[in-house]
Design an enzyme around this catalytic site. Structure first.
Site, PDB file in Angstrom:
ATOM      1  N   SER A  78       0.827  -1.210   0.000  1.00  0.00           N
ATOM      2  CA  SER A  78       0.000   0.000   0.000  1.00  0.00           C
ATOM      3  C   SER A  78       0.858   1.255   0.000  1.00  0.00           C
ATOM      4  CB  SER A  78      -0.914  -0.001   1.234  1.00  0.00           C
ATOM      5  OG  SER A  78      -1.692  -1.176   1.283  1.00  0.00           O
ATOM      6  N   ASN A  79       1.951   1.244   0.764  1.00  0.00           N
ATOM      7  CA  ASN A  79       2.800   2.433   0.868  1.00  0.00           C
ATOM      8  C   ASN A  79       3.684   2.637  -0.357  1.00  0.00           C
ATOM      9  OD1 ASN A  79       2.294   3.577   3.675  1.00  0.00           O
ATOM     10  ND2 ASN A  79       2.594   1.401   4.086  1.00  0.00           N
ATOM     11  N   LYS A 197       0.180 -11.468   6.381  1.00  0.00           N
ATOM     12  CA  LYS A 197       0.427 -10.124   6.877  1.00  0.00           C
ATOM     13  C   LYS A 197      -0.927  -9.546   7.248  1.00  0.00           C
ATOM     14  CE  LYS A 197       1.496  -5.391   5.836  1.00  0.00           C
ATOM     15  NZ  LYS A 197       1.509  -4.340   4.797  1.00  0.00           N
ATOM     16  N   SER A 199      -2.884  -6.360   8.815  1.00  0.00           N
ATOM     17  CA  SER A 199      -2.780  -4.947   9.152  1.00  0.00           C
ATOM     18  C   SER A 199      -3.995  -4.435   9.922  1.00  0.00           C
ATOM     19  CB  SER A 199      -2.590  -4.113   7.875  1.00  0.00           C
ATOM     20  OG  SER A 199      -1.383  -4.446   7.234  1.00  0.00           O
ATOM     21  N   GLY A 223       1.234  -5.872  10.629  1.00  0.00           N
ATOM     22  CA  GLY A 223       1.225  -4.905   9.537  1.00  0.00           C
ATOM     23  C   GLY A 223       1.458  -3.474   9.954  1.00  0.00           C
ATOM     24  N   VAL A 240       5.762  -5.953   8.906  1.00  0.00           N
ATOM     25  CA  VAL A 240       5.902  -5.108   7.720  1.00  0.00           C
ATOM     26  C   VAL A 240       5.380  -3.742   8.150  1.00  0.00           C
ATOM     27  CG1 VAL A 240       5.256  -4.741   5.315  1.00  0.00           C
ATOM     28  CG2 VAL A 240       5.543  -7.072   6.198  1.00  0.00           C
TER      29      VAL A 240
END
Length: 326
Positions: A78-79, A197, A199, A223, A240
Site C-alpha cells: 500500500s505504501n 500479513k 494490518s 502490519g 511489515v
C-alpha cells in the site's frame, strides 16, 4: 458465516468437495520453509516531478537501507502506491529492487489483483522479476460477494499456480474487507501458503491465528509498528511496518529485544517508535514527508493522492520531535 462442509479444514488435509479439482495437483510434500522472521519496510515509490518513477532515488534509498539489519523488503504494498502504478512499472520496480538487493534479503512483492486470473498472471511476472514470495491482498471491489468460500477458492488457485510462496494480506482499512479467520485457517495447511500479513490491528485475532495454526508451517507478520510489540507477544514472527522506512534501526532493535525475551526493555522503545502514527494519521504523503526529514527520498505522491498541507506537515514534525526522533 461458516464454510460449507466440503471446504472445512480437516487436520493437515482437505476434505474432498468443490476444491477437489483445484487441489488435485498439490505437491505431496511441502516446499522448503521460507523463513519470514524479521522486519520489512514496505518500500515507498519515489516519483519525479513529471510523474515517472524515479529509479535513481529508489536505488539511493536501498543503498541507505543496506546499513539496517532488515530481513527483506516489501515492494508494491500500500505504501508503494501500487494501485497507482502501471503494470510494466510494477514489474520493473521489482526487477530493479532485486538487482540492487543482496540475495539474503527477502523480496516480497505485492501481486494481488481483483480477478484470480490477473493475480495469477501478475504473480508469475513478479516471480520472474525476482520476488522470493508474493503478498496477495484480498480482492475487494465486489466485497459483498467475497465470502469465505470465494476467498478460499481465489487464494487456493493463486497458490496452486504460483512459482513462489504466497503470503496472505489482510488490510481492512484500505479494502473494507478483513480476510475471515475461517479462510485463513482453511488456507494455512496449503504447502505454498506460508503466512499472513495482518494490518487490522486486532491482537486477539492475531493470537488466535497463531494458536490455531501452530501445527502448520504458517507465520504471521504484523502490519504496523503500532501493534508490533503486542504481535510478538502473541507469537508473530515479524512485521511489515511503514515506519521502518524512517526508523528501521529502532524497529529492528525492538525485534531483537522480543526475540531475546527481553520484554521489560521493549515497551519504552515501542512507545517512542509507535507514537508518530505516520500513515495512520497522515497516509502515504506523511510517510514520504518523514522520509525526506530522515535523509531518504520520499518525493511527491502520484495523483490523485495529495501532498500534506502545511498544517499537516507541522503536526507530523511535532509528533517526531516530541518523541526525540527529530
Amino acid at each position: 458465516m461458516g464454510l460449507p462442509a466440503p471446504l472445512r479444514l480437516g487436520g493437515r488435509g482437505w476434505r474432498p468437495g468443490v476444491l477437489g479439482r483445484v487441489l488435485s495437483t498439490a505437491p505431496t510434500t511441502p516446499a522448503p520453509r521460507l523463513d519470514l522472521r524479521g522486519i520489512y519496510p514496505p518500500l515507498a515509490t519515489p516519483f519525479m516531478a513529471q510523474g515517472g518513477v524515479d529509479y535513481a532515488r529508489l536505488e539511493d534509498n536501498l543503498r541507505l537501507y543496506a546499513q539496517v539489519p532488515f530481513r527483506g523488503f516489501v515492494v508494491q504494498g500500500s505504501n508503494g502506491e501500487c494501485p497507482l502504478l502501471t503494470g510494466p512499472e510494477r514489474l520493473d520496480i521489482v526487477a530493479r529492487v532485486r538487482r540492487a538487493v543482496p540475495r539474503h534479503r527477502l523480496l516480497l512483492a505485492g501481486s494481488g489483483c481483483e480477478s484470480t486470473q490477473a493475480t495469477i498472471e501478475l504473480t508469475a511476472g513478479m516471480a520472474e522479476a525476482g520476488a522470493d514470495a508474493v503478498l496477495v491482498v484480498t480482492p475487494c471491489y465486489y466485497r459483498g460477494a467475497m465470502s469465505t468460500a470465494a476467498l478460499v477458492l481465489h487464494y487456493t488457485q493463486v497458490a496452486e499456480a504460483s512459482p513462489v510462496p504466497v503470503v496472505l494480506y489482510s488490510v481492512p482499512a484500505n479494502t473494507g474487507l478483513e480476510l475471515p479467520l475461517e479462510a485463513v485457517l482453511a488456507l494455512a495447511p496449503h504447502p505454498n501458503v506460508v503466512g499472513l500479513k495482518d494490518s487490522g490491528g486486532d491482537i486477539t485475532r492475531l493470537g488466535l491465528i497463531v494458536h490455531k495454526t501452530r501445527r502448520e508451517d504458517f507465520q504471521v507478520l504484523a502490519g504496523s509498528a503500532g501493534f508490533l510489540l503486542a504481535s510478538y507477544a502473541v507469537g508473530a514472527v515479524g512485521g511489515v511496518c511503514a515506519l521502518a522506512n524512517v526508523l528501521g534501526a529502532p524497529l529492528c532493535q525492538l525485534e531483537r529485544l522480543c526475540q531475546e525475551g527481553r520484554w521489560q526493555e521493549a515497551p519504552g522503545l515501542r512507545s517512542r517508535a509507535a507514537r508518530p502514527q505516520v500513515t495512520r494519521r497522515f497516509g502515504v504523503a506523511g510517510l514520504k514527508q518523514a522520509m525526506e526529514w530522515f535523509g531518504y527520498h520520499g518525493g511527491p505522491c502520484r495523483a490523485p493522492l495529495l501532498q500534506l498541507s502545511e498544517d499537516q506537515a507541522a503536526a507530523l514534525r511535532r509528533a517526531f520531535t516530541r518523541n526525540g526522533w527529530l
